[in-house]
Write a protein that holds these residues in place. Structure first.
Motif, PDB file in Angstrom:
ATOM      1  N   LEU A 245       3.986  59.454  44.566  1.00  0.00           N
ATOM      2  CA  LEU A 245       3.390  60.422  43.643  1.00  0.00           C
ATOM      3  C   LEU A 245       4.429  60.849  42.611  1.00  0.00           C
ATOM      4  N   ILE A 246       4.006  60.931  41.355  1.00  0.00           N
ATOM      5  CA  ILE A 246       4.875  61.419  40.283  1.00  0.00           C
ATOM      6  C   ILE A 246       4.459  62.845  39.932  1.00  0.00           C
ATOM      7  N   MET A 247       5.422  63.763  39.991  1.00  0.00           N
ATOM      8  CA  MET A 247       5.203  65.143  39.550  1.00  0.00           C
ATOM      9  C   MET A 247       5.835  65.273  38.164  1.00  0.00           C
ATOM     10  N   HIS A 248       5.007  65.182  37.152  1.00  0.00           N
ATOM     11  CA  HIS A 248       5.468  65.157  35.764  1.00  0.00           C
ATOM     12  C   HIS A 248       5.643  66.594  35.275  1.00  0.00           C
ATOM     13  N   ALA A 276       8.052  49.895  33.825  1.00  0.00           N
ATOM     14  CA  ALA A 276       7.250  49.138  34.800  1.00  0.00           C
ATOM     15  C   ALA A 276       5.794  49.550  34.611  1.00  0.00           C
ATOM     16  N   SER A 277       4.966  48.598  34.253  1.00  0.00           N
ATOM     17  CA  SER A 277       3.564  48.921  33.951  1.00  0.00           C
ATOM     18  C   SER A 277       2.871  49.577  35.136  1.00  0.00           C
ATOM     19  N   GLU A 278       3.315  49.264  36.361  1.00  0.00           N
ATOM     20  CA  GLU A 278       2.675  49.842  37.539  1.00  0.00           C
ATOM     21  C   GLU A 278       2.892  51.351  37.599  1.00  0.00           C
ATOM     22  N   LEU A 279       4.022  51.839  37.027  1.00  0.00           N
ATOM     23  CA  LEU A 279       4.296  53.276  37.041  1.00  0.00           C
ATOM     24  C   LEU A 279       3.269  54.056  36.226  1.00  0.00           C
ATOM     25  N   ARG A 281       0.209  53.532  36.244  1.00  0.00           N
ATOM     26  CA  ARG A 281      -0.989  53.690  37.078  1.00  0.00           C
ATOM     27  C   ARG A 281      -0.704  54.490  38.350  1.00  0.00           C
ATOM     28  N   ARG A 282       0.535  54.903  38.564  1.00  0.00           N
ATOM     29  CA  ARG A 282       0.915  55.654  39.756  1.00  0.00           C
ATOM     30  C   ARG A 282       0.241  57.034  39.734  1.00  0.00           C
ATOM     31  N   PRO A 283      -0.255  57.525  40.874  1.00  0.00           N
ATOM     32  CA  PRO A 283      -0.834  58.873  40.912  1.00  0.00           C
ATOM     33  C   PRO A 283       0.152  59.896  40.352  1.00  0.00           C
ATOM     34  N   GLN A 284      -0.358  60.787  39.511  1.00  0.00           N
ATOM     35  CA  GLN A 284       0.515  61.727  38.811  1.00  0.00           C
ATOM     36  C   GLN A 284      -0.114  63.118  38.758  1.00  0.00           C
ATOM     37  N   ILE A 285       0.697  64.109  39.021  1.00  0.00           N
ATOM     38  CA  ILE A 285       0.294  65.514  38.855  1.00  0.00           C
ATOM     39  C   ILE A 285       1.131  66.100  37.728  1.00  0.00           C
TER      40      ILE A 285
END
Length: 490
Positions: A245-248, A276-279, A281-285
């Motif tokens: 999970l990315i906490m932006h 990285a293109s996959e990042l 699409r990574r779940p992000q809050i």
């Protein structure tokens, strides 16, 4: 060389194999005792093993050369040489191991991705001990006067890259309050100051919120161009790749420069996608920090609309006052638990099976060989196994050379040479040796039919790969028995 201890390059070398012994039993009243030469011991291997107790690659920052122990030579009376001791190098969980190209020193091949405690991979196999002359007895060769030499091994460079194993990563521009957030969410105590790039190395913190517990990484601040290395961004971005999970985090006040929070949000997401293109699409809050400042309502609403438009959850918090942090922590715990369930449903094989996968891939690379034309009448054969057979052969012994020729035919080397256009009288080069090609013992079509893997049959580079484990008519089962026995003898 990076100033961090999350990337190291080391030189590794397995131990040389001991030579097999050419000996005959000499005893009173036994005039024809037969061959009794013992096998040489296998050299020790250099093994990389993941260790959950380690948190950096600091052990490899100043020492770069590692050698395993060599095997000892065989002796008469069937006395086998001792195997060399393996050298186990421990690295943090989350370390990627890569082979480096010897010319360019650039990564050439991923050897393993060690994501679990105790997982291991052989990066420098020890040399195979030579077989004693007892293994070369056949119905027509009753007294073989040759044995195999021990296999010498070469050193090579590998790269160790550690990527943090965290459930969530705090990502954002410099000075947006990521360190303050992790300090409030966990027991981590990172350096906190009001100037950019206060955090220069990633920090980890364990968060407990209600029924949830998870690990958060505070990643140093990113700037525009981070994916291309600006501000050491490419070194920081690698730690985000393993997080679920990315906490932006966005400074809603715009900081001292008065930046637009929506623009900051877009810039960081673009850098993640470029790296990285996959990042992307990574779940992000999305976390709007410093919301305790006055006059932030309009900015908060604009950022919230941008986040919701991207399908992402949004929270407005204040690390200074602790406002809404409990809600954020619970929401992150809920999201991480859901992602963990999805991961369990796609769980990889048990660690023993995973270790076996790395080992089988390594052996497959060893069996692989290529044939290429170097000039009109000269061909080069490259491959670990075929080169091993050459260096283990006594070239001043005619019996040993005849045996080598027979082995090449069995492994499909001769057939692959013919398929590449090599004819009788052409020069064949393997390693430091060159010899004249006399032709295959069996037609190419017959050899191809014996190869079980259709892809290998189509590619001369892999011809004989599935036959390499068979060590010859008189040698196949003997080497297997010897390999099993060598593991148990001192």
């Amino acid at each position: 060389m990076s100033q961090f201890t999350d990337l190291s390059r080391i030189n590794v070398r397995g131990g040389d194999g001991g030579a097999g012994c050419m000996s005959f039993r000499r005893e009173a009243f036994v005039p024809k005792g037969g061959p009794d030469g013992g096998d040489g011991g296998n050299g020790g291997s250099v093994i990389i093993q993941a260790d959950a107790q380690l948190s950096s690659l600091i052990d490899y920052r100043f020492k770069h050369h590692f050698r395993a122990e060599r095997g000892t030579h065989g002796q008469g009376a069937r006395k086998h040489g001792r195997n060399g001791e393996d050298l186990v190098l421990r690295v943090p969980v989350g370390t990627i191991v890569r082979e480096l190209d010897p010319q360019t020193m650039e990564p050439a091949l991923d050897l393993a991705d060690l994501t679990r405690d105790g997982e291991r991979v052989v990066v420098a196999p020890g040399g195979t001990g030579g077989l004693g002359n007892t293994h070369f007895v056949t119905s027509v060769r009753r007294a073989p006067a040759f044995a195999q030499l021990g296999e010498p091994v070469d050193d090579h460079w590998i790269e160790l890259e550690m990527k943090l194993m965290a459930d969530a990563a705090l990502v954002g521009m410099p000075s947006v309050g990521k360190s303050s957030l992790i300090a409030h969410m966990s027991a981590a105590r990172p350096k906190i100051a009001d100037y950019p790039f206060t955090t220069l190395v990633p920090n980890l913190g364990m968060v407990r919120a209600g029924e949830y517990s998870y690990v958060v990484a505070d990643v140093p601040g990113l700037i525009e161009g981070a994916s291309e290395g600006r501000g050491l961004g490419d070194q920081f971005l690698r730690h985000i790749e393993r997080t679920a999970l990315i906490m932006h985090v966005v400074d809603i006040s715009g900081g001292l420069e008065g930046r637009d929070p929506v623009e900051d949000y877009r810039i960081i997401n673009e850098e993640l996608a470029r790296y990285a293109s996959e990042l992307a699409r990574r779940p992000q809050i999305v976390v709007a920090n410093k919301c305790d400042a006055s006059g932030m309502s309009e900015r908060i609403e604009r950022l919230k609309m941008a986040a919701l438009a991207d399908g992402r959850r949004f929270f407005a918090v204040s690390a200074a006052t602790g406002a809404n942090l409990s809600t954020l922590m619970l929401a992150c715990g809920e999201e991480i638990q859901k992602l963990r369930r999805e991961l369990v449903s796609e769980q990889h094989e048990p660690m023993e099976i995973q270790d076996d996968i790395w080992e089988r891939r390594r052996r497959a690379r060893e069996r692989h060989f290529t044939v290429e034309r170097e000039s009109d009448n000269a061909f080069r054969v490259r491959g670990t196994l075929v080169e091993r057979l050459v260096v283990q052969t006594e070239w001043d012994n005619e019996e040993a050379l005849l045996y080598l020729q027979h082995r090449f035919s069995q492994l499909g080397v001769d057939a692959a040479l013919e398929a590449a256009g090599c004819g009788a009288g052409d020069e064949v080069r393997i390693g430091a040796r060159a010899f004249e090609f006399e032709g295959s013992e069996e037609p190419f079509e017959d050899a191809r039919d014996r190869w079980e893997d259709a892809d290998q049959a189509k590619d001369c580079a892999a011809r004989g790969a599935d036959l390499a484990d068979d060590q010859g008519e008189s040698m196949g089962s003997a080497e297997d028995d010897r390999a099993n026995a060598s593991r148990s003898r001192p």
